[in-house]
Scaffold this motif. Structure first.
Motif, PDB file in Angstrom:
ATOM      1  N   UNK A   1       6.202 -14.251  -0.747  1.00  0.00           N
ATOM      2  CA  UNK A   1       7.628 -14.211  -0.480  1.00  0.00           C
ATOM      3  C   UNK A   1       8.335 -15.483  -0.904  1.00  0.00           C
ATOM      4  N   UNK A   2       9.578 -15.604  -0.502  1.00  0.00           N
ATOM      5  CA  UNK A   2      10.376 -16.791  -0.805  1.00  0.00           C
ATOM      6  C   UNK A   2      10.215 -17.849   0.275  1.00  0.00           C
ATOM      7  N   UNK A   3      10.217 -17.418   1.531  1.00  0.00           N
ATOM      8  CA  UNK A   3      10.104 -18.362   2.633  1.00  0.00           C
ATOM      9  C   UNK A   3       8.674 -18.515   3.137  1.00  0.00           C
ATOM     10  N   UNK A   4       7.791 -17.578   2.772  1.00  0.00           N
ATOM     11  CA  UNK A   4       6.402 -17.669   3.230  1.00  0.00           C
ATOM     12  C   UNK A   4       5.508 -16.769   2.399  1.00  0.00           C
ATOM     13  N   UNK A   5       4.219 -17.031   2.486  1.00  0.00           N
ATOM     14  CA  UNK A   5       3.183 -16.116   1.984  1.00  0.00           C
ATOM     15  C   UNK A   5       2.542 -15.474   3.198  1.00  0.00           C
ATOM     16  N   UNK A   6       2.458 -14.144   3.180  1.00  0.00           N
ATOM     17  CA  UNK A   6       1.845 -13.407   4.280  1.00  0.00           C
ATOM     18  C   UNK A   6       0.575 -12.722   3.781  1.00  0.00           C
ATOM     19  N   UNK A   7      -0.435 -12.679   4.637  1.00  0.00           N
ATOM     20  CA  UNK A   7      -1.670 -11.962   4.355  1.00  0.00           C
ATOM     21  C   UNK A   7      -1.957 -11.027   5.515  1.00  0.00           C
ATOM     22  N   UNK A   8      -2.376  -9.798   5.203  1.00  0.00           N
ATOM     23  CA  UNK A   8      -2.771  -8.850   6.238  1.00  0.00           C
ATOM     24  C   UNK A   8      -4.061  -8.176   5.803  1.00  0.00           C
ATOM     25  N   UNK A   9      -4.997  -8.075   6.714  1.00  0.00           N
ATOM     26  CA  UNK A   9      -6.269  -7.388   6.486  1.00  0.00           C
ATOM     27  C   UNK A   9      -6.242  -6.108   7.296  1.00  0.00           C
ATOM     28  N   UNK A  10      -6.473  -4.960   6.629  1.00  0.00           N
ATOM     29  CA  UNK A  10      -6.415  -3.669   7.316  1.00  0.00           C
ATOM     30  C   UNK A  10      -7.723  -2.921   7.114  1.00  0.00           C
ATOM     31  N   UNK A  11      -7.968  -1.946   7.995  1.00  0.00           N
ATOM     32  CA  UNK A  11      -9.149  -1.109   7.828  1.00  0.00           C
ATOM     33  C   UNK A  11      -8.792   0.143   7.035  1.00  0.00           C
ATOM     34  N   UNK A  12      -9.743   1.072   6.920  1.00  0.00           N
ATOM     35  CA  UNK A  12      -9.535   2.269   6.099  1.00  0.00           C
ATOM     36  C   UNK A  12      -8.426   3.161   6.637  1.00  0.00           C
ATOM     37  N   UNK A  13      -8.133   3.049   7.904  1.00  0.00           N
ATOM     38  CA  UNK A  13      -7.055   3.826   8.508  1.00  0.00           C
ATOM     39  C   UNK A  13      -5.707   3.118   8.415  1.00  0.00           C
ATOM     40  N   UNK A  14      -5.707   1.914   7.856  1.00  0.00           N
ATOM     41  CA  UNK A  14      -4.478   1.147   7.731  1.00  0.00           C
ATOM     42  C   UNK A  14      -4.139   0.297   8.936  1.00  0.00           C
ATOM     43  N   UNK A  15      -5.004   0.263   9.930  1.00  0.00           N
ATOM     44  CA  UNK A  15      -4.750  -0.551  11.123  1.00  0.00           C
ATOM     45  C   UNK A  15      -4.979  -2.017  10.805  1.00  0.00           C
ATOM     46  N   UNK A  16      -4.071  -2.864  11.280  1.00  0.00           N
ATOM     47  CA  UNK A  16      -4.179  -4.299  11.015  1.00  0.00           C
ATOM     48  C   UNK A  16      -5.333  -4.896  11.794  1.00  0.00           C
ATOM     49  N   UNK A  17      -6.168  -5.661  11.076  1.00  0.00           N
ATOM     50  CA  UNK A  17      -7.300  -6.362  11.679  1.00  0.00           C
ATOM     51  C   UNK A  17      -7.005  -7.841  11.871  1.00  0.00           C
ATOM     52  N   UNK A  18      -6.200  -8.404  10.976  1.00  0.00           N
ATOM     53  CA  UNK A  18      -5.818  -9.818  11.068  1.00  0.00           C
ATOM     54  C   UNK A  18      -4.585 -10.035  10.210  1.00  0.00           C
ATOM     55  N   UNK A  19      -3.740 -10.959  10.636  1.00  0.00           N
ATOM     56  CA  UNK A  19      -2.539 -11.322   9.887  1.00  0.00           C
ATOM     57  C   UNK A  19      -2.399 -12.835   9.893  1.00  0.00           C
TER      58      UNK A  19
END
Length: 509
Positions: free
Chosen positions: A10-28
């Motif tokens: 992004x412009x103000x930040x870099x975001x990372x999200x780790x999801x499982x096969x169902x799309x549920x967030x595991x870590x952000x």
């Protein structure tokens, strides 16, 4: 179970999200970015800052979910659009990247349209200072040695891809914002490139957002505990197309309103719908055989951050919004409330005016930080009214509209937007991480069979619906009329700035 990483540059930040096969967030995780403004109208970032922030965000999600990280199956990318990242023959940045909200290139926009007959029909968009192509004309005119040394031009997320994979690759949705793409045919246009003194050898090869673009380099795989594995990296998407993937806006009429650094009103379409004379953005979507349109206001959540800092409330923005809500609860205060033009970095839709400035009007001695904050929130909402009218003028109907971006956390602002627009807005679960989630979904798509597209790109549950209050909608119509008059007054009274110019042909005053 396989895991998938989404990275949003992004412009103000870099975001990372780790999801499982169902799309549920595991870590952000997220890491902040700074913008440099060394001269009036300029907006730049060091590409190395994107890479540093991306690596730190990846390390944070890896530490938060180490077992899931070891099952990483693919990576997807999203990023701020339009930023010109110029590399030499060794892949090193030659100068800071010139960003989407940089306004120095108004003269180059006029020159670009002069060089290419029927430019707007060919590019499907009007030339705007924020787009990539005029930035290269500016560099050629003002930094000729850098232009001569340029061997590759990348967009921000594609620079991060290069650092991940060693490959120069772009994709359709982001490339559409350069003004070099044949958007209907989804390929580079040699004539548009030549108008900027470039050839197809100086832009990356293109893939669809759901295709594999390359693989994580062996050195990075080893450093990240993935030694010996070929981790595919999806084509990804520009931030708005990625947000659409993240909230399931993948059918014609699906749309969203994004309250990020900038504000975007987006609608998916089944074909190219161009209306450049009204500053409608017509781009490729991140999936094959799909396009989208959008209208853009350059300052949304960034305007809120600005007024919070101005009033000494930068450390308590939710508290400031609560005070604005209390201010607006009184009908007499709303009627006498100040108005605000949110054109702090110029404006795109509907004016295409890089020289436009922000402006408060109607201030009185009794107005404090609460009134100023309310004016900013309302001013952004009124700018979105202009955006909706542009979409409707192009016969684009929104069958649904989700609310995403960091600003969507405020229920008061969300209701104000619904009231101003006169349409319901649905805030989904995970609304603030839409682009990173979309990038993770594109990572899933690049390794999944085609029949899984519908399930991967399903709409998330609606957390809350904001229905417009008809009495408030009617109350805001005359304020929107005054908002438009205020822009005309701003044009007539604005200061002369270096590199500024009056609104371009086709601008709407």
């Amino acid at each position: 179970m396989a895991a998938f990483l989404g990275l949003d540059i992004g412009t103000s930040s870099v975001k990372a999200v780790l999801v499982d096969e169902a799309g549920a967030a595991l870590a952000e995780a997220g890491r902040p970015l700074a913008v440099s403004r060394p001269r009036p109208l300029w907006s730049e970032q060091d590409p190395e800052d994107w890479w540093t922030a991306a690596r730190e965000a990846v390390e944070a999600v890896r530490a938060a979910a180490p077992q899931a990280w070891r099952e990483l199956a693919a990576i997807g990318l999203s990023g701020q659009m339009h930023g010109a990242t110029l590399l030499d023959g060794a892949g090193r940045p030659l100068r800071p990247a010139i960003l989407w909200n940089d306004g120095r290139c108004a003269a180059e926009c006029a020159e670009l349209e002069r060089r290419v007959p029927r430019f707007r029909a060919r590019a499907s968009n009007v030339a705007m200072p924020g787009f990539t192509a005029p930035k290269l004309l500016w560099v050629a005119a003002h930094e000729p040695d850098i232009f001569a040394a340029t061997r590759m031009v990348l967009l921000p997320k594609d620079y991060v891809r290069f650092r991940l994979t060693g490959e120069f690759v772009g994709e359709m949705s982001d490339a559409a914002g350069t003004l070099w793409l044949d958007i209907a045919r989804r390929r580079w246009d040699d004539e548009l490139l030549a108008a900027c003194g470039l050839t197809s050898a100086q832009v990356p090869r293109l893939v669809e957002g759901s295709q594999v673009s390359g693989h994580l380099s062996p050195d990075l795989a080893r450093a990240w505990g993935l030694d010996g594995r070929a981790i595919p990296v999806a084509g990804g998407a520009g931030d708005n197309a990625a947000s659409a993937i993240g909230i399931g806006a993948v059918a014609p009429g699906d749309g969203f309103l994004s309250l990020g650094t900038s504000g975007v009103l987006f609608a998916a379409t089944d074909g190219l719908r161009a209306d450049p004379d009204r500053t409608l953005h017509a781009f490729c979507h991140a999936l094959p055989e799909l396009w989208h349109v959008m209208a853009v206001t350059l300052a949304a959540a960034s305007a809120l951050s600005w007024v919070a800092g101005l009033t000494g409330q930068g450390d308590d923005i939710p508290g400031l919004i609560a005070r604005a809500e209390a201010f607006a609860s009184d009908e007499s205060r709303r009627a006498a409330a100040p108005l605000f033009l949110p054109y702090l970095t110029g404006e795109r839709t509907p004016h295409n005016d890089a020289g436009a400035t922000g402006l408060f009007a109607g201030l009185r001695a009794e107005h404090g930080a609460d009134a100023l904050c309310h004016a900013v929130l309302e001013g952004v909402a009124l700018a979105f009214v202009d955006d909706l009218e542009v979409l409707r003028g192009a016969d684009v109907a929104l069958t649904s509209c989700m609310l995403v971006g960091g600003g969507s956390r405020s229920a008061f602002w969300a209701q104000l937007l619904a009231d101003a627009l006169g349409i319901p807005l649905d805030r989904p679960a995970g609304a603030a991480t839409g682009a990173a989630t979309g990038a993770a979904r594109l990572a899933m798509l690049c390794v999944a069979p085609p029949e899984r597209m519908a399930s991967i790109c399903a709409k998330p549950p609606v957390e809350r619906r904001f229905e417009p209050r008809q009495e408030r909608h009617a109350e805001m119509k005359p304020r929107h009329d005054r908002f438009r008059e205020l822009y005309r007054a701003e044009v007539a009274t604005r200061p002369e700035l270096p590199l500024s110019s009056p609104p371009s042909a086709g601008a709407k005053a």
